[in-house]
Motif scaffolding. Sequence first.
Motif, mmCIF file in Angstrom:
data_model
loop_
_atom_site.group_PDB
_atom_site.id
_atom_site.type_symbol
_atom_site.label_atom_id
_atom_site.label_comp_id
_atom_site.label_asym_id
_atom_site.label_seq_id
_atom_site.Cartn_x
_atom_site.Cartn_y
_atom_site.Cartn_z
ATOM 1 N N LYS A 26 0.956 -1.120 -0.036
ATOM 2 C CA LYS A 26 0.023 -0.058 -0.057
ATOM 3 C C LYS A 26 0.847 1.181 0.023
ATOM 4 C CE LYS A 26 -2.627 2.303 3.285
ATOM 5 N NZ LYS A 26 -3.024 2.475 4.492
ATOM 6 N N HIS A 27 2.049 1.175 0.656
ATOM 7 C CA HIS A 27 2.829 2.407 0.629
ATOM 8 C C HIS A 27 4.066 2.410 -0.420
ATOM 9 C CE1 HIS A 27 1.889 4.309 4.612
ATOM 10 N NE2 HIS A 27 1.282 3.242 4.869
ATOM 11 N N GLN A 28 3.633 1.476 -1.435
ATOM 12 C CA GLN A 28 4.715 1.594 -2.517
ATOM 13 C C GLN A 28 5.946 1.237 -2.122
ATOM 14 O OE1 GLN A 28 3.774 1.998 -6.156
ATOM 15 N NE2 GLN A 28 1.855 1.228 -5.153
ATOM 16 N N LEU A 29 6.091 0.348 -1.222
ATOM 17 C CA LEU A 29 7.503 0.088 -0.973
ATOM 18 C C LEU A 29 7.864 -1.391 -1.342
ATOM 19 C CD1 LEU A 29 7.217 1.256 2.659
ATOM 20 C CD2 LEU A 29 8.469 2.301 1.047
ATOM 21 N N ASN A 30 8.736 -1.387 -2.096
ATOM 22 C CA ASN A 30 9.039 -2.656 -2.645
ATOM 23 C C ASN A 30 9.868 -3.601 -1.772
ATOM 24 O OD1 ASN A 30 9.202 -4.773 -4.904
ATOM 25 N ND2 ASN A 30 10.941 -3.923 -5.743
ATOM 26 N N ILE A 31 9.663 -4.923 -1.775
ATOM 27 C CA ILE A 31 10.342 -5.853 -0.901
ATOM 28 C C ILE A 31 11.568 -6.323 -1.504
ATOM 29 C CG2 ILE A 31 10.214 -7.986 0.479
ATOM 30 C CD1 ILE A 31 7.369 -7.362 0.683
ATOM 31 N N ILE A 32 12.630 -6.017 -0.923
ATOM 32 C CA ILE A 32 14.002 -6.445 -1.619
ATOM 33 C C ILE A 32 14.238 -7.890 -1.096
ATOM 34 C CG2 ILE A 32 16.437 -6.184 -2.003
ATOM 35 C CD1 ILE A 32 14.778 -3.822 -3.130
ATOM 36 N N HIS A 33 14.277 -8.060 0.104
ATOM 37 C CA HIS A 33 14.475 -9.269 0.846
ATOM 38 C C HIS A 33 13.380 -9.566 1.922
ATOM 39 C CE1 HIS A 33 18.183 -10.319 -1.161
ATOM 40 N NE2 HIS A 33 18.816 -9.196 -0.836
ATOM 41 N N ASN A 34 13.003 -10.820 2.202
ATOM 42 C CA ASN A 34 12.009 -10.900 3.161
ATOM 43 C C ASN A 34 12.455 -12.155 3.905
ATOM 44 O OD1 ASN A 34 9.619 -9.741 4.732
ATOM 45 N ND2 ASN A 34 8.787 -11.988 4.209
ATOM 46 N N ASN A 35 12.477 -12.328 5.185
ATOM 47 C CA ASN A 35 12.615 -13.640 5.740
ATOM 48 C C ASN A 35 11.862 -13.481 7.104
ATOM 49 O OD1 ASN A 35 14.972 -14.979 4.343
ATOM 50 N ND2 ASN A 35 15.812 -13.045 4.737
ATOM 51 N N GLU A 36 11.078 -14.612 7.367
ATOM 52 C CA GLU A 36 10.460 -14.534 8.302
ATOM 53 C C GLU A 36 10.674 -16.021 9.084
ATOM 54 O OE1 GLU A 36 8.761 -14.438 5.560
ATOM 55 O OE2 GLU A 36 7.996 -16.359 5.466
#
Lengths: 277, 277, 277, 277
Positions: A26-36
């Motif tokens: 929604k905030h137009q932020l692109n996810i470069i890496h995601n780990n959970e």
Amino acid sequence: METKTLLTDCPDAMGLISKITNICYKHQLNIIHNNEFVDHSHTRFFMRTELEGVFNDETFLFDLDRALPEGSYRRLVSSARKRIVIMVTKEAHCLGDILVKAFDGTLDVEIAAVVGNYDTLAGLTEKFDIPFHHVCHEGLSREAHEEKMLEAVKQYSPDYVVLAKYMRILTPNFVAQFPHQIINIHHSFLPAFIGAKPYLQAFDRGVKIIGATAHFVTNDLDEGPIITQNVINVDHNFSAGDMARSGRDVEKSVLSKALGLVLDDKVFVHGNRTVIL
Amino acid sequence: METKTLLTDCPDAMGLISKITNICYKHQLNIIHNNEFVDHSHTRFFMRTELEGVFNDETFLFDLDRALPEGSYRRLVSSARKRIVIMVTKEAHCLGDILVKAFDGTLDVEIAAVVGNYDTLAGLTEKFDIPFHHVCHEGLSREAHEEKMLEAVKQYSPDYVVLAKYMRILTPNFVAQFPHQIINIHHSFLPAFIGAKPYLQAFDRGVKIIGATAHFVTNDLDEGPIITQNVINVDHNFSAGDMARSGRDVEKSVLSKALGLVLDDKVFVHGNRTVIL
Amino acid sequence: METKTLLTDCPDAMGLISKITNICYKHQLNIIHNNEFVDHSHTRFFMRTELEGVFNDETFLFDLDRALPEGSYRRLVSSARKRIVIMVTKEAHCLGDILVKAFDGTLDVEIAAVVGNYDTLAGLTEKFDIPFHHVCHEGLSREAHEEKMLEAVKQYSPDYVVLAKYMRILTPNFVAQFPHQIINIHHSFLPAFIGAKPYLQAFDRGVKIIGATAHFVTNDLDEGPIITQNVINVDHNFSAGDMARSGRDVEKSVLSKALGLVLDDKVFVHGNRTVIL
Amino acid sequence: METKTLLTDCPDAMGLISKITNICYKHQLNIIHNNEFVDHSHTRFFMRTELEGVFNDETFLFDLDRALPEGSYRRLVSSARKRIVIMVTKEAHCLGDILVKAFDGTLDVEIAAVVGNYDTLAGLTEKFDIPFHHVCHEGLSREAHEEKMLEAVKQYSPDYVVLAKYMRILTPNFVAQFPHQIINIHHSFLPAFIGAKPYLQAFDRGVKIIGATAHFVTNDLDEGPIITQNVINVDHNFSAGDMARSGRDVEKSVLSKALGLVLDDKVFVHGNRTVIL
């Protein structure tokens, strides 16, 4: 366009990934890496999200806080270079490794100062144009000496304090000033050989592998959350002194690796354990 | 309540994690584990999602397909036990390791049969009440022999074919029957020492480390996507024969580890590389 | 022409290598391999000499005994295959590995029998045509049970007793029957996590590396001379159960490696340490 | 009392250990450490003997030469500190590691000078009060440039030349000046990825382990006798750049370890292989 890292540490619940990544979207932020990671035994959720875009920190965090369950902890960290102070005694190898790695850019860090209870490493430090503070412990009580060390360190407002073979035990007072911000290298494969002279202990026990452990410092000696460990093989040819010499390489690489992980905001502390994403 | 694994392999786009996890959430599927990887150089997105809940595969996949970009590949895999056929020549260690691990439950797999071009391992196989097919290559052309091997294997409709030190090269015809379903163990640290007699090659070169490589089989000999590798130290005391003997333990553990990853649906093939989530 | 191994363990003195190898030379025994070690802190000399030739044991040892200082221990070991008895509880991986390695010749050993306090592994053992003795501990005192175990083991007059995940503690009486002849696998990187449930201890401590230790059994629990150790990396994704599963491969390879060293007469016990030549 | 090391490299024959250690005994030289190796396939004998006592080199070597078979090579090396020249291009990590290790005594060596085809590392070198020579290759033919490099190096009469990420290929003329005296670090696990850009090659091949190799330089590019190798694990998250960054630690530790072995006179060159005693 900027890069920031969102660190989320909260009670687990259904749909968390969806909710958080929705808000990023929604905030137009692109996810470069995601780990959970979900610790199912403690139903705790950890997520590290590297984001790229134009940040409005306030509205972004506002939206997040509405979505996250109670008891959540979240942080949006800028990618600005962090500042450390290094504490040492006499041994050069860990300090030298960090100095060279900061010099050639392998570690992206500002070394604000080096503080030692001996002046042995002043020369090495100053070669790299970094201030060295000698805070001699002779003739001082443990508390009085530590007070002066603390003063020397705190003037630089470091993000982290690195104990690069600082051979004195810190008091709870010192530790309390830097919660989960003090990184120590212990020259054994913890929890084996807690305390003093681990190489001598290892030699006496006749082990075939020795190691080193980087951990956050808490009030329990050598019991803080472990960040990283590594080992090398030894055999009957190794005296305790040989083990100490051979252990230097593993000590310095373990400490540098742990420091790199911390500087990259990859380390969550979770009770007495770390989650590294 | 059931457990299934969703494997997504698609062009990267903003909001993918959010879209996919939204759909899981909407279908009341709980995410047990989630891992994703974006190959930024190829703008390709990979995600492995372990889900728990009551599945309506059709509507779930319908929703997914509407959300995913063109060129997407997705699969919803049940957690049912998979079936393998093992191909061997004469060496027992890799076969023995898989037999014991299937026997004691370390590997959750059904070994439908073992097929060998020698009968050396019939006795070991049958100890575990598994059928052994001896397809002798003597007096047969490569193609004729392979045709009979293929027949022996295909009657079991295996999910995967495991080459546990099967020492003959497969033709494109055989490989085409099992795309990314044939796992081979090569007894060297690929790409060093491609081809025959890698331990002799390693000895001649005087290396100080030897290894083993598990990979999917493609038409290019020893060039298929690597799943896992491991190494051990050697020194001047090791003859080529000693290397071969010492290499057995690493060969079998590498092959078993690769097989475990494949059986757990953790391995994506991406060009000539693997992404392991 | 025969092959034998001379093991010398004596107070250090000038000229020992010269004296011993002179005697071999005089007896026309060719040295195939020779390794020696001097523990300077204890001024103790260890040498392992593989010899080839026509042996007159009596005159050769007579000459040696005249040359060696007082307090020497020496042994001339034939290359005959050694006999072991394996003690187990319920876990198959270590037993399975030794069975397969004896079957395919990787370990040159005669497995006389397997003795278990449960009958879980009777089926696996009997697949390899080796007798299995079930000595149930239920309703028996520790001493009474152990007496029956001892009886079952001693009837085979084994050279070594291998505890392949035998989960009960042996009494001094049992240990005294087999001085430095009982090899145990402990599922931790000793001296970390001594005692029961080491994987749970490792999980609780949040370590990043786990390991296994093969050692001779003495009366001090988990304190006997270490023969070999190895480790694997773990991270926050590993539950205690995952650690146990992943640890199996390292346990079995460490135990097999230690057993191989012992069978090759390469292990000297020196106080609480081993010298491996 | 002095310490010297006797290195013997000769055709194998019965009684060699006895003959050599007899001579040591006769000369009242105490054996501190002794290691030997027989390459049975080439019937070649190697022995490294650390001796302590009062040396009369001439009579000792005279006695030895009478005892050793034809075709023997022997050397009695004093324990004096050795002198090296380091050649570099732009990367700091290997140079930095050697500088710090020489500074703190981990490596007992005199670094006479550093010679680079770029001046990038002049600052780092001069911090340690060691002369840096910039021999720019621009506008010069390969031969002309190398001639000037050779001149810069030879003025220091080094015992060894260390290529600490010197990224140009040496000509046979240069190599011939320093037979088995040039040590190179290659940033791959040789013989995988010979030549330029090994990390890019490793990335393209999708390997799961990368490594580094220290070897003596001969005229065959990347084909000289290997001294030591080590590896680290990588996965799909690593770009070629990440591999290069992560590889630095293993490169520097491998090079330093090889240099330490060479400085301790532990490395025999035997055809295209090394024997390390």
